[in-house]
Write a protein that holds these residues in place. Sequence first.
Motif, mmCIF file in Angstrom:
data_model
loop_
_atom_site.group_PDB
_atom_site.id
_atom_site.type_symbol
_atom_site.label_atom_id
_atom_site.label_comp_id
_atom_site.label_asym_id
_atom_site.label_seq_id
_atom_site.Cartn_x
_atom_site.Cartn_y
_atom_site.Cartn_z
ATOM 1 N N PRO A 150 0.926 -1.149 0.219
ATOM 2 C CA PRO A 150 0.003 0.080 -0.038
ATOM 3 C C PRO A 150 0.906 1.140 -0.111
ATOM 4 C CG PRO A 150 -0.578 -1.401 2.128
ATOM 5 C CD PRO A 150 0.761 -2.221 1.241
ATOM 6 N N PRO A 151 0.458 2.418 -0.402
ATOM 7 C CA PRO A 151 -1.085 2.567 -0.958
ATOM 8 C C PRO A 151 -1.238 2.172 -2.545
ATOM 9 C CG PRO A 151 0.033 4.705 -0.912
ATOM 10 C CD PRO A 151 1.166 3.689 -0.179
ATOM 11 N N VAL A 152 -0.135 2.291 -3.351
ATOM 12 C CA VAL A 152 -0.256 2.047 -4.587
ATOM 13 C C VAL A 152 0.416 1.022 -5.095
ATOM 14 C CG1 VAL A 152 -1.057 4.574 -5.029
ATOM 15 C CG2 VAL A 152 1.391 3.736 -5.279
ATOM 16 N N GLY A 172 -5.677 -4.527 -2.638
ATOM 17 C CA GLY A 172 -6.017 -3.080 -2.506
ATOM 18 C C GLY A 172 -6.387 -2.613 -3.790
ATOM 19 N N ARG A 173 -6.552 -1.281 -3.876
ATOM 20 C CA ARG A 173 -7.189 -0.581 -4.820
ATOM 21 C C ARG A 173 -6.756 -0.571 -6.353
ATOM 22 N NH1 ARG A 173 -5.829 5.555 -4.615
ATOM 23 N NH2 ARG A 173 -4.277 5.590 -3.021
ATOM 24 N N THR A 174 -5.558 -0.997 -6.346
ATOM 25 C CA THR A 174 -4.822 -0.823 -7.730
ATOM 26 C C THR A 174 -3.760 -1.906 -8.189
ATOM 27 O OG1 THR A 174 -3.580 0.869 -9.069
ATOM 28 C CG2 THR A 174 -3.042 1.132 -6.618
ATOM 29 N N GLY A 211 3.683 1.840 -10.583
ATOM 30 C CA GLY A 211 4.873 2.210 -10.805
ATOM 31 C C GLY A 211 6.043 1.642 -10.130
ATOM 32 N N ALA A 212 7.158 2.312 -10.498
ATOM 33 C CA ALA A 212 8.326 2.069 -9.676
ATOM 34 C C ALA A 212 8.149 2.888 -8.565
ATOM 35 C CB ALA A 212 9.697 2.634 -10.427
ATOM 36 N N ASP A 213 8.971 2.583 -7.487
ATOM 37 C CA ASP A 213 8.955 3.371 -6.187
ATOM 38 C C ASP A 213 9.711 4.761 -6.519
ATOM 39 O OD1 ASP A 213 9.205 4.654 -3.821
ATOM 40 O OD2 ASP A 213 9.219 2.796 -2.558
ATOM 41 N N LEU A 215 19.055 5.839 -21.803
ATOM 42 C CA LEU A 215 18.556 7.131 -21.834
ATOM 43 C C LEU A 215 17.786 7.401 -20.577
ATOM 44 C CD1 LEU A 215 16.642 7.254 -25.615
ATOM 45 C CD2 LEU A 215 18.361 9.118 -24.766
ATOM 46 N N PHE A 216 17.377 6.515 -19.907
ATOM 47 C CA PHE A 216 16.875 6.487 -18.660
ATOM 48 C C PHE A 216 17.701 6.864 -17.686
ATOM 49 C CE2 PHE A 216 15.579 4.498 -14.452
ATOM 50 C CZ PHE A 216 14.340 5.000 -14.615
ATOM 51 N N VAL A 217 19.008 6.168 -17.695
ATOM 52 C CA VAL A 217 19.957 6.443 -16.681
ATOM 53 C C VAL A 217 20.223 8.037 -16.870
ATOM 54 C CG1 VAL A 217 22.379 6.263 -16.138
ATOM 55 C CG2 VAL A 217 20.787 4.387 -16.558
ATOM 56 N N ALA A 233 -1.565 19.257 -0.119
ATOM 57 C CA ALA A 233 -2.945 19.040 0.297
ATOM 58 C C ALA A 233 -3.013 18.670 1.690
ATOM 59 C CB ALA A 233 -3.366 18.106 -0.869
ATOM 60 N N LYS A 234 -2.047 18.616 2.268
ATOM 61 C CA LYS A 234 -1.906 17.906 3.657
ATOM 62 C C LYS A 234 -2.043 18.888 4.716
ATOM 63 C CE LYS A 234 0.555 13.827 2.493
ATOM 64 N NZ LYS A 234 1.972 13.150 2.171
ATOM 65 N N LEU A 235 -2.935 18.807 5.630
ATOM 66 C CA LEU A 235 -3.122 19.950 6.663
ATOM 67 C C LEU A 235 -2.718 19.265 8.014
ATOM 68 C CD1 LEU A 235 -6.594 21.042 5.766
ATOM 69 C CD2 LEU A 235 -4.554 22.461 5.574
HETATM 70 N N1 3HC Z 1 6.291 5.691 -5.892
HETATM 71 C C1 3HC Z 1 6.108 6.101 -4.569
HETATM 72 N N2 3HC Z 1 5.115 6.784 -4.060
HETATM 73 C C2 3HC Z 1 3.909 6.930 -4.640
HETATM 74 C C3 3HC Z 1 4.059 6.326 -6.019
HETATM 75 C C4 3HC Z 1 5.029 5.888 -6.658
HETATM 76 N N3 3HC Z 1 5.019 5.387 -8.055
HETATM 77 N N4 3HC Z 1 2.766 6.741 -6.511
HETATM 78 C C5 3HC Z 1 2.139 7.392 -5.497
HETATM 79 N N5 3HC Z 1 2.823 7.386 -4.474
HETATM 80 C C6 3HC Z 1 2.251 7.664 -3.075
HETATM 81 C C7 3HC Z 1 1.994 9.286 -3.323
HETATM 82 O O1 3HC Z 1 3.212 10.092 -2.944
HETATM 83 C C8 3HC Z 1 1.188 9.631 -2.241
HETATM 84 O O2 3HC Z 1 1.860 9.262 -0.705
HETATM 85 P P1 3HC Z 1 1.245 10.237 0.497
HETATM 86 O O3 3HC Z 1 -0.022 9.765 0.688
HETATM 87 O O4 3HC Z 1 2.399 10.148 1.297
HETATM 88 O O5 3HC Z 1 1.480 11.620 -0.050
HETATM 89 C C9 3HC Z 1 0.415 8.204 -2.058
HETATM 90 O O6 3HC Z 1 1.253 7.220 -2.841
HETATM 91 C C10 3HC Z 1 -1.122 8.091 -2.817
HETATM 92 O O7 3HC Z 1 -0.814 8.787 -4.040
HETATM 93 P P2 3HC Z 1 -1.926 9.883 -4.563
HETATM 94 O O8 3HC Z 1 -2.316 10.715 -3.351
HETATM 95 O O9 3HC Z 1 -1.564 10.337 -5.927
HETATM 96 O O10 3HC Z 1 -3.242 8.891 -4.653
HETATM 97 P P3 3HC Z 1 -4.112 9.069 -5.775
HETATM 98 O O11 3HC Z 1 -5.195 7.902 -5.494
HETATM 99 O O12 3HC Z 1 -5.082 10.240 -5.967
HETATM 100 O O13 3HC Z 1 -3.575 8.556 -7.320
HETATM 101 C C11 3HC Z 1 -1.983 7.514 -8.569
HETATM 102 C C12 3HC Z 1 -2.924 7.349 -7.335
HETATM 103 C C13 3HC Z 1 -2.714 7.602 -9.786
HETATM 104 C C14 3HC Z 1 -1.192 5.876 -8.647
HETATM 105 C C15 3HC Z 1 -0.972 8.311 -8.454
HETATM 106 O O14 3HC Z 1 -0.423 8.387 -7.170
HETATM 107 C C16 3HC Z 1 0.111 8.267 -9.458
HETATM 108 O O15 3HC Z 1 -0.074 8.849 -10.648
HETATM 109 N N6 3HC Z 1 1.281 7.838 -9.143
HETATM 110 C C17 3HC Z 1 2.670 7.841 -9.912
HETATM 111 C C18 3HC Z 1 2.189 7.083 -11.137
HETATM 112 C C19 3HC Z 1 3.711 7.100 -12.025
HETATM 113 O O16 3HC Z 1 4.108 8.164 -12.369
HETATM 114 N N7 3HC Z 1 4.100 5.937 -12.296
HETATM 115 C C20 3HC Z 1 5.354 5.757 -12.952
HETATM 116 C C21 3HC Z 1 6.479 5.758 -11.844
HETATM 117 S S1 3HC Z 1 8.126 5.987 -12.881
HETATM 118 C C22 3HC Z 1 8.360 4.250 -13.284
HETATM 119 O O17 3HC Z 1 7.610 3.590 -13.122
HETATM 120 C C23 3HC Z 1 9.615 4.057 -13.825
HETATM 121 C C24 3HC Z 1 9.807 2.853 -14.361
HETATM 122 O O18 3HC Z 1 9.557 2.998 -15.795
HETATM 123 C C25 3HC Z 1 11.373 2.025 -14.502
#
Ligand code: 3HC
Length: 686
Positions: free
Chosen positions: A21-23, A56-58, A62-64, A256-258, A280-282
Motif C-alpha cells: 500500500p497505498p499504490v 488493494g485498490r490498484t 509504477g516504480a517507487d 536514456l533512462f539513466v 494538500a496535507k493539513l
Molecule cells: N512511488 C512512490 N510513491 C508513490 C507512487 C510511486 N510510484 N505513486 C504514488 N505514491 C504515493 C504518493 O506520494 C502518495 O503518498 P502520500 O500519501 O504520502 O502523499 C500516495 O502514494 C498516494 O498517492 P496519490 O495521493 O497520488 O493517490 P491517488 O489515488 O490520487 O492516485 C495514482 C494514485 C494515480 C497511482 C497516483 O499516485 C500516480 O499517478 N502515481 C504515480 C504513477 C507514476 O508516475 N508511475 C510511474 C513511476 S516511474 C516508473 O515506473 C519508472 C519505470 O519505468 C522504471
Amino acid sequence: MSSSVSVANEGGVAIVTIDNPPVNALSFHVREPLMQALAALRDDASVAAIVIACAGRTFVAGADITEFGKPMQHPELRAIVAVLEAIAKPTVAAIQGTALGGGLELALGCHFRVADQGARLGLPEVKLGILPGGGGTVRLPRLVGAAKALKMIVSGTPIGADEAYGAGLVDAVFEGDLTTHVVNFVREMARKGGPFTPVRDRDDVIKETDLAAFDAEVADLARKARGLEAPVACAQAVRNAVTLPFDEALAEERALFVKLVASDQSRAQRHLFFAEREAAKLPGKDVVKRRIARVGVIGAGTMGGGIAMAFANGGFPVTLLETSQEALRRGLATIEKNYTVSVARGSLSEDAKRQRLAQFKGTVDHADLADCDLIVEAAFEDMAVKKEIFGKLDAVARPGAILATNTSYLDIDEIAASTSRPQDVLGLHFFSPANVMKLLEIVRAEKTAPDALATVVDLARRIGKVAVVVGVCHGFVGNRMLAARGSESEALLLEGATPSQIDKAFTDFGWPMGPFQMGDLAGLDIGWRNRKARGLTAVIADTLCEQGRFGQKTGRGFYLYENGSRMPVPDPEVEALIRGKAAEKGIVPRTIGADEIIERTLYPLINEGAKILEEGIAARASDIDVVWVNGYGFPVGKGGPMFWAGLEGAARIVGRLRYWHERTGKNVFKPAPLLERMAETGSWQV
Ligand code: 3HC
C-alpha cells in the motif's frame, strides 16, 4: 514469502499477489520477493499458469519514485520482466485500478493482460522527466503500434480498459470479480496450449510503421517540448523500438533512462509530484469534514460560470445566482456553449453534456441559496460589493454553510468581519478559465475554522484541482509574486528592450508565453483598473489602455492581432511609443540581454516568495512551486521558482539582487533575510 508478495495455488494456477500500500509501487521489498516467486513458479511442475495480481485498490502504479536518485538495489525491474517473459507457461496480469509506469511494464512481461472495466493503463514517466525504463518503450509499440505508443508515452496520459482492448494492449476486459475471471481466462489459455508468444517476439505491428509519418510527428513533438528533454527521449526510444533489434533498443532505452533520471529536469518534476501531494496535507488529521451536497455560485460571468462548471464537472449540483434574469440567461447560455464545444471536440458525450447541464439551477433570489452547503462568491472585485453580498449570505445561508469569496486581492478578514460567522468564511481563488485551470489557492482567513478549511481542501481534490492553502495578503501567493515579477517589465522596455525580446527570453526559459503576451491575452484593462484603484501608474501599459489597446480582445495591445488571429505580431507603433516615453524621461536605449531580463524579473519573484514564507503566507517553499507551475505556467522542468532558486544558486541570486538594489534603490531587489539565509544554509526553513 514476504508480506509484500504472496503466492496462492488455485488448482494449478499460481496467483502472485503484490501487496504494497497505498499504490503497490515496485519498491525493493517488492522486487526481491517477486523475483524469487517468479523463479520458483517457473520451475514448479505443479503450476500450469501464473497470474500477477495486486491487493488493494490498484495494480502496480509504477516504480517507487522515492528510490530514484539513490543507489539501485537489485533486482531491477528490467531483470524481473526478463525472467517473467522467459517463462514458457501462460502468464497473465490481472489489472484493476491503474497499471502505470513500471506496473504496466511488468504487465507487458506477461503473455496476456486482463483488465477490470474501470482500469486505466499508461506510461506516465514523462511527467517525472524520465522515460519508461523497464522496457515499456520497446514492448508497448509491439502491441499497439508505434504511433499509438508514441502518443501514450510522450503524453503520459493513461487510457481506459476499453480503449486498451481496442488497441491490443489488453486481451480481455471484465466486470465483477476480476480474480475469478482471470483464473478462468488463463485456464482456458492453458487448455488451448498456446502459442504463448512473448511481447518481445511480436514484430508484426511495428513492421507496418510508416517511418516518415512517425518522424514528422516526432519533429512536431520536439518543437512543443519547450526544452524538456524527456519527451524527446521518449520519442527517440519508440523510434529505436521500430528500427533496432529488440535487445539493442532495450539497451538504448536504459542509457536514456539513466541519463534522464540524473537530470535536473527530472529532479524538478519529481519534486513537483511530491510537492502537489504535500500541499494538500493539513496539520490536525482528525478534523471531521463538513458535508457538501450542493454548491451555490454568485455571479455567472466568466469567472463565476467557470467555477460553476468546475463543480458541476465534479458531480455537484450548482445553484447559480445573478442580479437579473438577463445576466443569468447569458451566463447559462455561455455554460451551455462551452459544453457544446467540448462535445464538438470529442472530449464530452452528448449524454454527459445533458447530465452536466441538468446540474444547474439558476436564480436571482438570494433566498434560493439557503440549501447550499458551500457558496462561492464571484462578483465584481470591489470591497463594498463583496461586503453587501456577504451580509445577504449571512442572512440566508444555513448554519455551517461555508461562505467563500473568489477575490484575487481583497482582504478576506475584512469580508469575513461583515458576517456574524467569520469561522465559516474563506477564500477560494480559482484561476481563469476556472473549469480548466488546475490551481486553486485556498485562502485561510484569520478566523476560518479548521473543519471548514479541511472540507474545501478535500473538495478541491474531488473536483480535480491542485489545492494550496495560503494566508491573507494583497494578491495572496500567486498574484503577489506576479506583481514582483512585473515590476521591472516597464523599466526594461524604457531602457531598450522590446516586448518581443522580453517575451522571447521567457519562452526560451520554458514559459508557454512571456509577460506581454500574457497581458494581452488576459486583457490589459484589468491591470489598468486595478492600478487606478490603488493610485498606481505604468506609463506604457496605461497609455496603451488610454488608446483602447486592451490586448487580444481589441485586436491590439502590446502586439497586433490581425483579423482575429491569436498570433502576436510586433507593432512598430508600440515600439515608437516606448522610445518616445523613454526619450521624455531622458533614457538612452541600450541592448539588453536575456540574462538581464530573467534576472530582473525572476529574481524579484523569488525574493517575494521568500518574504511570503517569512510571513507564513505559504507554509512550504514547495507550495509556492505548486502555485507557479499550475497557475502561471512556470516551466515544470525547472520545478517552480523556489526549487529553481536552488538550481540557480541562492548565493548568486542574492548577489545580483544586491547589485540591482544598489543601482536602482528599488525595494523589489532588497534581498529578503530568508533568501540570504537560504544562500548560506541551502534551506528554505523559516
Ligand atoms: N512511488 C512512490 N510513491 C508513490 C507512487 C510511486 N510510484 N505513486 C504514488 N505514491 C504515493 C504518493 O506520494 C502518495 O503518498 P502520500 O500519501 O504520502 O502523499 C500516495 O502514494 C498516494 O498517492 P496519490 O495521493 O497520488 O493517490 P491517488 O489515488 O490520487 O492516485 C495514482 C494514485 C494515480 C497511482 C497516483 O499516485 C500516480 O499517478 N502515481 C504515480 C504513477 C507514476 O508516475 N508511475 C510511474 C513511476 S516511474 C516508473 O515506473 C519508472 C519505470 O519505468 C522504471
